[in-house]
Write a protein that holds these residues in place. Structure first.
Motif, PDB file in Angstrom:
ATOM      1  N   VAL A  56       0.869  -1.184   0.000  1.00 14.92           N
ATOM      2  CA  VAL A  56       0.000   0.000   0.000  1.00 14.92           C
ATOM      3  C   VAL A  56       0.903   1.230   0.000  1.00 14.92           C
ATOM      4  O   VAL A  56       1.839   1.323   0.810  1.00 14.92           O
ATOM      5  N   ARG A  64      -2.399  10.832  -7.192  1.00  9.77           N
ATOM      6  CA  ARG A  64      -2.107   9.507  -7.729  1.00  9.77           C
ATOM      7  C   ARG A  64      -1.552   9.621  -9.154  1.00  9.77           C
ATOM      8  O   ARG A  64      -0.587   8.975  -9.521  1.00  9.77           O
ATOM      9  N   GLU A  81      -2.929  -5.033 -10.146  1.00  5.86           N
ATOM     10  CA  GLU A  81      -3.627  -3.953  -9.448  1.00  5.86           C
ATOM     11  C   GLU A  81      -3.989  -4.304  -7.999  1.00  5.86           C
ATOM     12  O   GLU A  81      -3.874  -3.473  -7.109  1.00  5.86           O
ATOM     13  N   LEU A  82      -4.368  -5.571  -7.809  1.00  5.00           N
ATOM     14  CA  LEU A  82      -4.785  -5.987  -6.472  1.00  5.00           C
ATOM     15  C   LEU A  82      -3.626  -6.026  -5.481  1.00  5.00           C
ATOM     16  O   LEU A  82      -3.815  -6.036  -4.272  1.00  5.00           O
ATOM     17  N   LYS A  83      -2.424  -6.059  -6.009  1.00  8.01           N
ATOM     18  CA  LYS A  83      -1.269  -6.213  -5.116  1.00  8.01           C
ATOM     19  C   LYS A  83      -0.641  -4.893  -4.722  1.00  8.01           C
ATOM     20  O   LYS A  83       0.180  -4.835  -3.821  1.00  8.01           O
ATOM     21  N   THR A  85      -1.865  -1.002  -3.938  1.00  4.43           N
ATOM     22  CA  THR A  85      -2.904   0.013  -3.827  1.00  4.43           C
ATOM     23  C   THR A  85      -2.246   1.364  -3.597  1.00  4.43           C
ATOM     24  O   THR A  85      -1.410   1.495  -2.705  1.00  4.43           O
ATOM     25  N   LEU A  87      -3.033   4.892  -2.358  1.00  3.68           N
ATOM     26  CA  LEU A  87      -4.049   5.668  -1.654  1.00  3.68           C
ATOM     27  C   LEU A  87      -3.680   7.137  -1.768  1.00  3.68           C
ATOM     28  O   LEU A  87      -2.625   7.554  -1.312  1.00  3.68           O
ATOM     29  N   HIS A 111      -8.433   4.058   7.065  1.00  2.00           N
ATOM     30  CA  HIS A 111      -8.172   3.499   5.737  1.00  2.00           C
ATOM     31  C   HIS A 111      -7.230   2.306   5.822  1.00  2.00           C
ATOM     32  O   HIS A 111      -7.453   1.279   5.187  1.00  2.00           O
ATOM     33  N   LEU A 115      -7.817  -1.571   4.774  1.00  2.00           N
ATOM     34  CA  LEU A 115      -6.990  -2.226   3.749  1.00  2.00           C
ATOM     35  C   LEU A 115      -6.275  -3.459   4.300  1.00  2.00           C
ATOM     36  O   LEU A 115      -6.086  -4.446   3.605  1.00  2.00           O
ATOM     37  N   LEU A 119      -6.975  -6.617   2.218  1.00  2.00           N
ATOM     38  CA  LEU A 119      -5.876  -7.009   1.328  1.00  2.00           C
ATOM     39  C   LEU A 119      -4.765  -7.762   2.035  1.00  2.00           C
ATOM     40  O   LEU A 119      -3.933  -8.394   1.397  1.00  2.00           O
ATOM     41  N   PHE A 121      -2.041  -6.554   3.474  1.00  2.00           N
ATOM     42  CA  PHE A 121      -0.760  -6.104   2.906  1.00  2.00           C
ATOM     43  C   PHE A 121       0.363  -6.210   3.928  1.00  2.00           C
ATOM     44  O   PHE A 121       0.128  -6.187   5.134  1.00  2.00           O
TER      45      PHE A 121
END
Ligand SMILES: Nc1ncnc2c1ncn2[C@@H]1O[C@H](COP(=O)(O)OP(=O)(O)OP(=O)(O)O)[C@@H](O)[C@H]1O
Ligand SMILES: [Mg+2]
Length: 229
Positions: A56, A64, A81-83, A85, A87, A111, A115, A119, A121
């Motif tokens: 993250v 961004r 993308e899923l790996k 993020t 923010l 947040h 996450l 996720l 992470f």
């Protein structure tokens, strides 16, 4: 055995005595344009690609799109993308009342908790931590930061906090004592006309690392560190 994360800077990992211990909070500090954001992103990017990490990246100062513009110019964009993020807190920071006591930090924590649950992470970048703004209204600045760092440790992630340093070398900041490691990025004038980027591991708790300066370059799609001249 504690897992160690590589920096994926060629020539520098060898000097880091095996890498950054899992769970550490690392400060990446430097003056403007020393590639702090790129170095931090590069760590996430490569650990996701080669080590199955989930990352993250919290961008508090840059949108961004602006960050991705830089990332794309380095060719580090092809990541699932899923790996990873990103923010973008710029909008949130505009919305929260900065004069009230640290509400944005609570927003950030919410947040990150969310996450972490969704996720799971293991790597986090906070770019950048507005330490002065955070602690200016707090009497015991060191304790305040300490509790934030403890919160990060409880989150069970390895964190890279980017901090902008002033050019005044005599100043020492509380975050420099509270973090487990410091990676310093500088620009040095090497002759009449040339300025080189440099990287140096100032501290890394529990690691027998080299404390010297190395020249930092981004070439052939990767960061490389070589003996400084
Ligand atoms: N493809 C590239 N190869 C090498 N260097 C590049 C490339 N693209 C951009 N740069 C350099 O990267 C620098 C910006 O890097 P980055 O945004 O990571 O720095 P930063 O220290 O985070 O900056 P800031 O203080 O603005 O946050 C640019 O000033 C430029 O010199
Ligand atoms: Mg930056």
């Amino acid at each position: 055995m504690v897992h160690r994360y590589k920096s994926y800077i060629r020539g520098f990992d060898e000097e880091l005595g095996g890498g950054i211990p899992e769970g550490h909070i690392i400060l990446i500090s430097g003056t403007p344009g020393t590639m702090k954001s790129s170095v931090a992103y590069n760590i996430l990017y490569n650990n996701i690609k080669h080590e199955d990490s989930v990352g993250v990246y919290v961008s508090l100062e840059q949108s961004r799109e602006n960050l991705l513009f830089q990332i794309n110019s380095l060719g580090l964009q092809d990541v699932e993308e899923l790996k990873l993020t990103i923010l973008d807190m710029a909008k949130i920071r505009k919305e929260v009342d900065m004069t009230r006591e640290k509400p944005w930090l609570d927003v950030l924590k919410r947040h990150l908790n969310y996450l972490k649950e969704t996720l799971s992470f293991d790597l986090l970048v906070i770019d950048s931590l507005p330490v002065v703004e955070m602690i200016s209204k707090v009497e015991d600045a060191r304790a305040y930061l300490f509790y934030f760092f403890e919160w990060l440790r409880d989150l069970k992630v390895t964190t890279f906090i980017i901090s902008e340093i002033s050019t005044d070398p005599t100043k020492v900041y509380p975050e420099e004592f509270l973090t487990d490691g410091i990676i310093l990025l500088t620009m040095e004038r090497v002759n009449e006309v040339d300025v080189h980027r440099r990287i140096r591991c100032v501290k890394m708790r529990g690691v027998n690392h080299n404390t010297g300066y190395f020249t930092l370059e981004f070439k052939d799609d990767a960061f490389q560190a070589s003996q400084a001249i």
